[in-house]
Design an enzyme around this catalytic site. Structure first.
Site, PDB file in Angstrom:
ATOM      1  N   CYS A 113       1.116  -1.150   0.329  1.00 45.10           N
ATOM      2  CA  CYS A 113       0.302  -0.245   0.311  1.00 45.10           C
ATOM      3  C   CYS A 113       0.991   1.007   0.515  1.00 45.10           C
ATOM      4  O   CYS A 113       0.461   2.722  -0.366  1.00 45.10           O
ATOM      5  CB  CYS A 113      -1.065   0.134   1.332  1.00 45.10           C
ATOM      6  SG  CYS A 113       0.116  -0.135   3.007  1.00 45.10           S
ATOM      7  N   SER A 147      10.042   3.000   6.221  1.00 45.75           N
ATOM      8  CA  SER A 147       9.051   3.541   6.764  1.00 45.75           C
ATOM      9  C   SER A 147       8.729   4.034   6.941  1.00 45.75           C
ATOM     10  O   SER A 147       8.601   5.027   7.337  1.00 45.75           O
ATOM     11  CB  SER A 147       8.942   1.588   7.116  1.00 45.75           C
ATOM     12  OG  SER A 147       8.955   0.399   6.809  1.00 45.75           O
ATOM     13  N   GLU A 196       8.583  -0.467  11.591  1.00 46.56           N
ATOM     14  CA  GLU A 196       7.770  -1.391  11.499  1.00 46.56           C
ATOM     15  C   GLU A 196       8.392  -3.139  10.839  1.00 46.56           C
ATOM     16  O   GLU A 196       9.414  -2.561   9.675  1.00 46.56           O
ATOM     17  CB  GLU A 196       6.772  -1.225  10.367  1.00 46.56           C
ATOM     18  CG  GLU A 196       7.193  -0.833   9.335  1.00 46.56           C
ATOM     19  CD  GLU A 196       6.064  -1.606   8.014  1.00 46.56           C
ATOM     20  OE1 GLU A 196       5.984  -2.688   9.252  1.00 46.56           O
ATOM     21  OE2 GLU A 196       7.374  -1.207   6.899  1.00 46.56           O
ATOM     22  N   PRO A 197       8.334  -3.922  10.793  1.00 47.25           N
ATOM     23  CA  PRO A 197       7.695  -5.524  10.969  1.00 47.25           C
ATOM     24  C   PRO A 197       7.455  -5.157   9.485  1.00 47.25           C
ATOM     25  O   PRO A 197       8.204  -6.925   8.811  1.00 47.25           O
ATOM     26  CB  PRO A 197       7.999  -6.031  12.124  1.00 47.25           C
ATOM     27  CG  PRO A 197       6.885  -5.409  13.005  1.00 47.25           C
ATOM     28  CD  PRO A 197       7.026  -4.075  12.289  1.00 47.25           C
ATOM     29  N   GLN A 198       6.237  -5.159   9.117  1.00 50.06           N
ATOM     30  CA  GLN A 198       5.756  -6.195   8.444  1.00 50.06           C
ATOM     31  C   GLN A 198       6.014  -6.213   6.844  1.00 50.06           C
ATOM     32  O   GLN A 198       6.363  -6.949   6.075  1.00 50.06           O
ATOM     33  CB  GLN A 198       4.157  -5.216   8.284  1.00 50.06           C
ATOM     34  CG  GLN A 198       3.102  -5.551   9.638  1.00 50.06           C
ATOM     35  CD  GLN A 198       3.401  -4.403  10.175  1.00 50.06           C
ATOM     36  OE1 GLN A 198       4.395  -3.776  10.229  1.00 50.06           O
ATOM     37  NE2 GLN A 198       2.521  -4.940  11.208  1.00 50.06           N
ATOM     38  N   GLN A 228       6.864  -8.915   3.643  1.00 45.34           N
ATOM     39  CA  GLN A 228       6.213  -8.781   1.937  1.00 45.34           C
ATOM     40  C   GLN A 228       6.916  -8.311   1.364  1.00 45.34           C
ATOM     41  O   GLN A 228       7.311  -9.325  -0.145  1.00 45.34           O
ATOM     42  CB  GLN A 228       5.967  -6.840   2.311  1.00 45.34           C
ATOM     43  CG  GLN A 228       4.310  -6.605   2.620  1.00 45.34           C
ATOM     44  CD  GLN A 228       4.160  -5.642   3.560  1.00 45.34           C
ATOM     45  OE1 GLN A 228       4.830  -5.155   3.436  1.00 45.34           O
ATOM     46  NE2 GLN A 228       2.867  -5.199   3.705  1.00 45.34           N
ATOM     47  N   GLY A 256      -9.459  -5.477   2.145  1.00 44.68           N
ATOM     48  CA  GLY A 256      -8.003  -5.156   1.347  1.00 44.68           C
ATOM     49  C   GLY A 256      -6.821  -5.541   2.527  1.00 44.68           C
ATOM     50  O   GLY A 256      -7.415  -6.102   3.554  1.00 44.68           O
ATOM     51  N   GLU A 257      -6.171  -5.021   2.394  1.00 45.00           N
ATOM     52  CA  GLU A 257      -4.898  -5.374   2.752  1.00 45.00           C
ATOM     53  C   GLU A 257      -5.256  -4.743   4.738  1.00 45.00           C
ATOM     54  O   GLU A 257      -4.591  -5.192   5.353  1.00 45.00           O
ATOM     55  CB  GLU A 257      -3.296  -4.833   2.452  1.00 45.00           C
ATOM     56  CG  GLU A 257      -1.809  -4.810   3.165  1.00 45.00           C
ATOM     57  CD  GLU A 257      -1.082  -4.624   2.439  1.00 45.00           C
ATOM     58  OE1 GLU A 257       0.022  -4.528   2.503  1.00 45.00           O
ATOM     59  OE2 GLU A 257      -0.969  -4.016   1.187  1.00 45.00           O
ATOM     60  N   MET A 258      -5.241  -3.615   4.550  1.00 40.59           N
ATOM     61  CA  MET A 258      -4.984  -2.829   5.651  1.00 40.59           C
ATOM     62  C   MET A 258      -6.086  -3.146   6.265  1.00 40.59           C
ATOM     63  O   MET A 258      -5.978  -3.751   8.306  1.00 40.59           O
ATOM     64  CB  MET A 258      -5.581  -0.984   5.326  1.00 40.59           C
ATOM     65  CG  MET A 258      -5.228  -0.541   6.776  1.00 40.59           C
ATOM     66  SD  MET A 258      -4.122  -0.162   7.837  1.00 40.59           S
ATOM     67  CE  MET A 258      -2.648   0.646   6.498  1.00 40.59           C
TER      68      MET A 258
END
EC number: 1.2.1.70
Length: 420
Positions: free
Chosen positions: A50, A104, A109-111, A115, A186-188
């Site tokens: 995103c 980021s 942030e770890p996400q 990804q 969605g993703e969020m």
């Protein structure tokens, strides 16, 4: 061809542009194959989230920019102002920084690391990754692990998804007693819903434009979750204590009138509403209603930035580690570039060895004394191995001092300086 990256992110492009250049997960394999099939691209990994779309390739950067515009059917000049194109060293540095969370929206942030791993996995499945990108991302994952364990850059990092739950808990004593409605799938929404599901609310509902996608998300959550259609919102809105919305709609989905009717049916019991969409899904006027606690992406920023100052200090240390790892990878690249030359040099030496050995065997078969054969073999092999460098030095003379110095260094020789 060289290692390069072409992309844009939340720092270089608004959401309206990022949306146009995003790659849907379902279409990513086809996009990778199309990109790698181009003669100007040898390897490719596409990272699309995103907040960013980035193409890591071994290929020509300008050609990749044109491909990106053509693939999304956009005018290249429309997207060019928002893009960055990185050379070899900058691509390495950028990959390391992104994986470490240094690039980021939420520092550390770890996400994003997960990804990137997903993007590389898809590229490997499509066989668009070879020597250079495989080496880059294996090193990237190692660097990210070292930075995250060796510095505090990721400590106290609060994602927007986690912050959503924290905000709801400031209004209600227990999420476990609540009915929670998610608008969009969605993703969020999936990230936020995962955090809420961990608190086991009484009911979770996912309202989406299409029912199958809502059903898919409900199954992932593994709790008491049910799918509904967006068209049902006016009839069901009053049932929920928490409403979180994030869709790609260009117009509000939840209007002031709809919320007023829901409040009457709720007998004015409070509702926590979080609008994570840009543009907004919930009309701004809803905030004026009593018993409504409406928050947006901007409102959530303060919670997300908790611990940001401490992480900024750790980020400086992380940046130094990244620079060191970049230098190591660049040095490895340079050493790998010498491999074909080393292989060719050894092949040439092997050819010379076989040739003089064959001659020696013939001499022995004729009855020539072994001592004489060995003498001839040693002389012939020495002459063959030294012929090319000797001839090159004779041609160079004193006109190419760099070449003379290189040969002296290779053979560990001292050569006289004639003072000229």
């Amino acid at each position: 061809m060289q290692l390069t990256a072409v992309g844009l992110n939340h720092q270089t492009a608004p959401l309206s542009i990022r949306e146009k250049l995003a790659f849907a997960a379902a279409g990513l394999p086809d996009a990778l194959r199309a990109l790698a099939a181009d003669a100007a691209v040898k390897e490719a990994v596409i990272l699309s989230t995103c907040n960013r779309t980035e193409l890591y390739c071994v290929g020509d950067a300008e050609h990749i920019v044109r491909w990106l515009a053509d693939y999304h059917r956009l005018d290249i000049e429309e997207i060019r102002p928002y893009l960055y194109t990185l050379g070899c060293s900058d691509t390495i540095r950028h990959a390391f920084r992104v994986a470490c969370g240094l690039d980021s929206m939420v520092l550390g942030e770890p996400q994003i690391l997960g990804q990137i791993k997903d993007a590389v996995r898809v590229a490997q499945e499509q066989q668009t990754v070879d020597t250079w990108l495989n080496a880059l991302f294996q090193k990237t994952f190692a660097v990210a692990k070292e930075v995250r364990t060796g510095t505090a850059v990721g400590e106290n990092s609060v994602s927007m998804a986690a912050a959503s739950v924290k905000m709801a808990e400031q209004i209600f004593p227990s999420v476990g007693d609540l009915n929670v409605l998610f608008i969009g799938a969605g993703e969020m929404i999936e990230l936020v819903a995962t955090y809420f599901a961990a608190k086991t609310p009484r009911l979770i509902t996912v309202a989406n434009r299409t029912l199958p996608r809502a059903q898919e998300l409900c199954e992932k959550l593994g709790v008491n979750a049910e799918p509904r259609l967006l068209a049902e919102l006016p009839e069901i809105l009053h049932e929920y204590d928490v409403v979180v919305s994030s869709t790609a709609s260009q117009l509000p989905i939840v209007g002031k009138g709809m919320v007023e009717r829901a409040l009457k049916q709720r007998h004015h019991m409070p509702v926590f509403m979080l609008d994570l969409a840009v543009p907004r899904d919930i009309e701004a006027e809803v905030e004026d209603l009593n018993d409504i606690y409406l928050y947006t992406v901007d409102d959530i920023a303060n919670i997300v930035q908790t611990g940001q100052q401490a992480r900024q200090k750790a980020a400086a240390e992380a940046e130094m580690m990244v620079e060191q790892k970049v230098a190591e990878f660049v040095e490895w690249q340079r050493s790998r570039q010498s491999v074909p030359l080393i292989r060719a040099l050894r092949d040439e030496g092997e050819r010379a060895r076989r040739q003089v050995l064959e001659n020696a065997m013939k001499q022995l078969a004729k009855g020539t004394a072994p001592e004489e054969v060995l003498e001839r073999l040693s002389v012939q092999l020495t002459n063959k191995l030294l012929h090319s460098p000797t001839r090159t030095l004779n041609k160079a003379g004193s006109q190419n001092q760099n070449l003379v110095d290189a040969v002296a260094q290779i053979y560990d020789l001292e050569h006289p300086n004639n003072g000229l």
